[in-house]
Design an enzyme around this catalytic site. Structure first.
Site, mmCIF file in Angstrom:
data_model
loop_
_atom_site.group_PDB
_atom_site.id
_atom_site.type_symbol
_atom_site.label_atom_id
_atom_site.label_comp_id
_atom_site.label_asym_id
_atom_site.label_seq_id
_atom_site.Cartn_x
_atom_site.Cartn_y
_atom_site.Cartn_z
ATOM 1 N N CYS A 65 61.864 99.495 -102.940
ATOM 2 C CA CYS A 65 62.670 99.058 -101.655
ATOM 3 C C CYS A 65 63.552 100.079 -101.238
ATOM 4 O O CYS A 65 64.269 99.955 -99.917
ATOM 5 C CB CYS A 65 63.614 97.751 -102.118
ATOM 6 N N GLU A 105 55.869 99.016 -99.659
ATOM 7 C CA GLU A 105 55.439 99.044 -100.732
ATOM 8 C C GLU A 105 54.160 97.992 -100.974
ATOM 9 O O GLU A 105 53.720 97.513 -101.810
ATOM 10 C CB GLU A 105 56.508 98.773 -101.921
ATOM 11 N N HIS A 132 71.169 96.202 -100.719
ATOM 12 C CA HIS A 132 69.911 95.779 -100.875
ATOM 13 C C HIS A 132 69.988 94.451 -101.278
ATOM 14 O O HIS A 132 70.570 94.048 -102.244
ATOM 15 C CB HIS A 132 68.840 96.449 -101.833
HETATM 16 P P1 HMG Z 1 64.410 82.186 -112.239
HETATM 17 O O1 HMG Z 1 64.174 82.148 -113.973
HETATM 18 O O2 HMG Z 1 63.300 81.454 -111.539
HETATM 19 O O3 HMG Z 1 65.867 81.628 -111.948
HETATM 20 O O4 HMG Z 1 64.684 83.775 -111.912
HETATM 21 P P2 HMG Z 1 67.006 81.199 -112.809
HETATM 22 O O5 HMG Z 1 66.757 80.202 -113.561
HETATM 23 O O6 HMG Z 1 67.609 82.161 -113.207
HETATM 24 O O7 HMG Z 1 68.200 80.742 -111.626
HETATM 25 C C1 HMG Z 1 68.482 81.357 -110.169
HETATM 26 C C2 HMG Z 1 69.887 81.374 -110.386
HETATM 27 O O8 HMG Z 1 69.827 80.004 -109.716
HETATM 28 C C3 HMG Z 1 70.792 81.070 -111.526
HETATM 29 O O9 HMG Z 1 72.064 81.806 -111.020
HETATM 30 C C4 HMG Z 1 71.134 79.790 -111.803
HETATM 31 O O10 HMG Z 1 72.059 79.680 -112.763
HETATM 32 C C5 HMG Z 1 70.867 79.185 -110.389
HETATM 33 P P3 HMG Z 1 72.742 82.889 -112.039
HETATM 34 O O11 HMG Z 1 72.988 82.324 -113.292
HETATM 35 O O12 HMG Z 1 71.908 84.098 -112.272
HETATM 36 O O13 HMG Z 1 74.070 83.265 -111.145
HETATM 37 N N1 HMG Z 1 70.718 77.918 -110.416
HETATM 38 C C6 HMG Z 1 71.454 77.014 -110.068
HETATM 39 N N2 HMG Z 1 72.460 76.809 -109.300
HETATM 40 C C7 HMG Z 1 72.814 75.640 -108.938
HETATM 41 N N3 HMG Z 1 72.315 74.283 -109.065
HETATM 42 C C8 HMG Z 1 71.097 74.331 -109.808
HETATM 43 C C9 HMG Z 1 70.598 75.664 -110.314
HETATM 44 N N4 HMG Z 1 69.759 76.139 -111.042
HETATM 45 C C10 HMG Z 1 69.366 77.108 -111.058
HETATM 46 N N5 HMG Z 1 70.592 73.207 -109.983
HETATM 47 C C11 HMG Z 1 64.655 85.850 -110.783
HETATM 48 C C12 HMG Z 1 65.388 84.254 -110.999
HETATM 49 C C13 HMG Z 1 65.622 86.522 -109.911
HETATM 50 C C14 HMG Z 1 64.677 86.516 -112.150
HETATM 51 C C15 HMG Z 1 63.456 85.662 -110.112
HETATM 52 O O14 HMG Z 1 63.244 85.184 -108.872
HETATM 53 C C16 HMG Z 1 62.582 86.940 -110.084
HETATM 54 O O15 HMG Z 1 61.946 87.364 -110.981
HETATM 55 N N6 HMG Z 1 62.746 87.576 -108.630
HETATM 56 C C17 HMG Z 1 61.980 88.849 -108.469
HETATM 57 C C18 HMG Z 1 62.899 89.875 -108.917
HETATM 58 C C19 HMG Z 1 64.066 90.410 -108.356
HETATM 59 O O16 HMG Z 1 64.310 89.730 -107.145
HETATM 60 N N7 HMG Z 1 64.871 90.944 -109.009
HETATM 61 C C20 HMG Z 1 66.339 91.645 -108.404
HETATM 62 C C21 HMG Z 1 66.708 92.790 -108.644
HETATM 63 S S1 HMG Z 1 65.406 93.956 -108.577
HETATM 64 C C22 HMG Z 1 65.290 94.249 -106.878
HETATM 65 O O17 HMG Z 1 66.117 93.844 -106.011
HETATM 66 C C23 HMG Z 1 64.036 95.100 -106.292
HETATM 67 C C24 HMG Z 1 63.284 94.305 -105.637
HETATM 68 O O18 HMG Z 1 63.611 94.201 -104.273
HETATM 69 C C25 HMG Z 1 61.782 95.144 -105.816
HETATM 70 C C26 HMG Z 1 61.629 96.558 -104.945
HETATM 71 O O19 HMG Z 1 62.610 97.292 -105.280
HETATM 72 O O20 HMG Z 1 60.452 96.806 -104.675
HETATM 73 C C27 HMG Z 1 62.852 93.158 -106.164
#
Ligand code: HMG
Length: 445
Positions: free
Chosen positions: A120, A83, A244
């Site tokens: 992906c 991609e 994935h």
């Molecule tokens: P964010 O807002 O930066 O992070 O976005 P957050 O605040 O949600 O924190 C992440 C996790 O860390 C959370 O865990 C927090 O609690 C934890 P959760 O509650 O979700 O289990 N956390 C902590 N833990 C321990 N100690 C701490 C601490 N602070 C926070 N101090 C987000 C995270 C994934 C949304 C962002 O990185 C993003 O937008 N990523 C890109 C999209 C993505 O990967 N999506 C996944 C599903 S889609 C997919 O897989 C397809 C893809 O590969 C593309 C394709 O297919 O081509 C992406």
């Protein structure tokens, strides 16, 4: 009936490393644990300035063909899943074939070449295409080369920046494979979603939180669809569950939902009933809201049981080890997870021949695919031939300022004069632009 599957695999990582906890988190004002514990990531791989999807894919394919003693005439098909393509017409597979023709005698003029796009999940779709081509008897005794290659970069300051990565996985799809046989049965969950997309732009527009929910919803559909054709899945039927892995924390969320689904109406649900009750059934609730709340409470309790933890540690955790150190490789990600899991079994001296893998592929936009793989007799030899640990170990460690420069160097909208960080050796490297705007490559001895 002849078995068809993945005969061999090679992995090429981008040659630069960004430490997320030590280098990235402080600059972002984040606690390191957000990465190491929350997302489950320690580091990302990045391409050096002379690396891109072509060089990474060609380097993985070159090693694969060399190790297997194959020549161009043995390959009837080259499909690239990506991609991160830079051309709307000329497929990346033509560039990669051009690279390989620099180092092998003969050519790939007889080979059908293409490019697969569906975020992906396209890597798995390319394997499916190769499988169908061989099963249809159109391969004339030749194998297919499938290459999943991506530079998974996000715009600076996008939340996705935490999950970046870059690398390629080359796979040989053939009859009577050495590594895994693929099931004919597949399940799909596919819907028109706008959670992650790149409309005429290099970096994705992402609704991060929603993308997590879309992943879970489509995987669930695919699991149910698989069961329609493959029969009810029991958790103990599978030695590994490579999924994935955009980041390991995502798979942690998916795994508990999958476990809840596949243990429903089994002896496991009954055995756990004393500790956490039976799974809520929708018929017992007046509203969807109350049912969903009860399901969510049950899932939290399930996560805390020893029974679930033991299953997770045995079936899922080994598939996440490599991903923790490389980030998201988009199309390559689920194929890295498979290798990671099998590598752990080989290192533990386990005899996995005949074991089954439940493979969950996913692409935003969005589509999930579930299929089953059976580990073949020569799997250990194939996995032990990989030198991925050495390659990960020898990556150049970036400072934050260098990371910013590398991001600029790969950003089409930035003018950048960043020097390379490593010296290319026995590999393909980007070699400037041709008269029609094409990219040129050379093999550096
Ligand atoms: P964010 O807002 O930066 O992070 O976005 P957050 O605040 O949600 O924190 C992440 C996790 O860390 C959370 O865990 C927090 O609690 C934890 P959760 O509650 O979700 O289990 N956390 C902590 N833990 C321990 N100690 C701490 C601490 N602070 C926070 N101090 C987000 C995270 C994934 C949304 C962002 O990185 C993003 O937008 N990523 C890109 C999209 C993505 O990967 N999506 C996944 C599903 S889609 C997919 O897989 C397809 C893809 O590969 C593309 C394709 O297919 O081509 C992406």
């Amino acid at each position: 009936m002849t078995s068809v599957g993945i005969d061999a695999v090679e992995i090429h990582t981008g040659k630069l490393r960004l430490d997320l906890a030590e280098t990235f988190a402080p600059e972002m004002g984040d606690a390191p644990e957000k990465y190491t514990k929350g997302l489950g990531l320690y580091a990302s791989s990045f391409p050096d300035t002379y690396e891109d999807i072509v060089t990474m894919g060609a380097n993985a394919a070159h090693r694969l063909l060399k190790r297997k003693g194959l020549k161009p005439d043995d390959i009837g098909r080259i499909d690239v899943a990506t991609e991160s393509a830079f051309d709307h017409s000329k497929p990346v597979s033509t560039y990669i074939a051009g690279c390989l023709e620099q180092v092998f005698e003969g050519d790939f003029h007889h080979a059908n070449k293409g490019e697969r796009k569906f975020a992906c999940v396209a890597g798995t779709q390319s394997i499916d295409d190769a499988y169908n081509w061989i099963k249809a008897g159109r391969n004339r005794g030749r194998a297919a080369l499938v290459i999943a290659t991506d530079t998974a970069l996000y715009a600076r300051d996008d939340p996705g920046e935490a999950t970046q990565g870059a690398g390629a996985v080359a796979m040989l799809i053939d009859e009577e494979p050495n590594l895994v046989e693929l099931s004919t049965e597949q399940g799909y969950g596919s819907a028109d979603e706008t959670d992650f997309l790149k409309p005429q732009q290099q970096f994705p527009s992402v609704d991060g939180k929603r993308s997590v929910n879309v992943y879970l919803a489509r995987m669930r559909e695919a699991l149910i669809d698989y069961e329609r054709v493959g029969g009810k899945i029991h958790p103990d039927d599978f030695r590994l569950g490579p999924f994935h892995t955009p980041f390991p924390g995502m798979v942690r969320k998916a795994a508990v939902l999958a476990y809840r689904h596949i243990t429903r109406d089994t002896e496991i649900e009954e055995e756990l009933a004393e500790e956490i009750g039976r799974q809520p059934r929708s018929e017992a609730f007046d509203s969807d809201e109350a049912y969903l709340e009860a399901i969510s409470e049950y899932t939290d309790a399930l996560k805390g049981t020893d029974r679930y933890q033991a299953w997770y540690n045995r079936t899922i955790d080994p598939t996440l080890t490599l991903s923790r150190h490389v980030g998201n490789w988009y199309t390559g990600s689920v194929h890295v997870a498979r290798v990671s899991g099998l590598k752990a079994l080989a290192e533990a001296g386990e005899d996995a021949t005949g074991e089954r893998l439940l493979v969950g592929s996913y692409g935003s936009g969005a589509q999930a695919e579930i299929h089953v793989e059976t580990v073949q007799e020569n799997w250990r030899e194939e996995i032990e031939a990989l030198d991925i640990d050495d390659r990960l170990e020898s990556r150049y460690e970036l400072t934050f300022e260098e990371y910013e420069d590398v991001h600029d160097a790969h950003n089409y909208d930035e003018e950048s004069a960043v020097e390379e960080f490593t010296v290319p050796e026995s590999e393909f490297a980007f070699d400037g632009w041709g008269r029609m705007g094409e990219r040129k490559y050379r093999y550096v001895e």
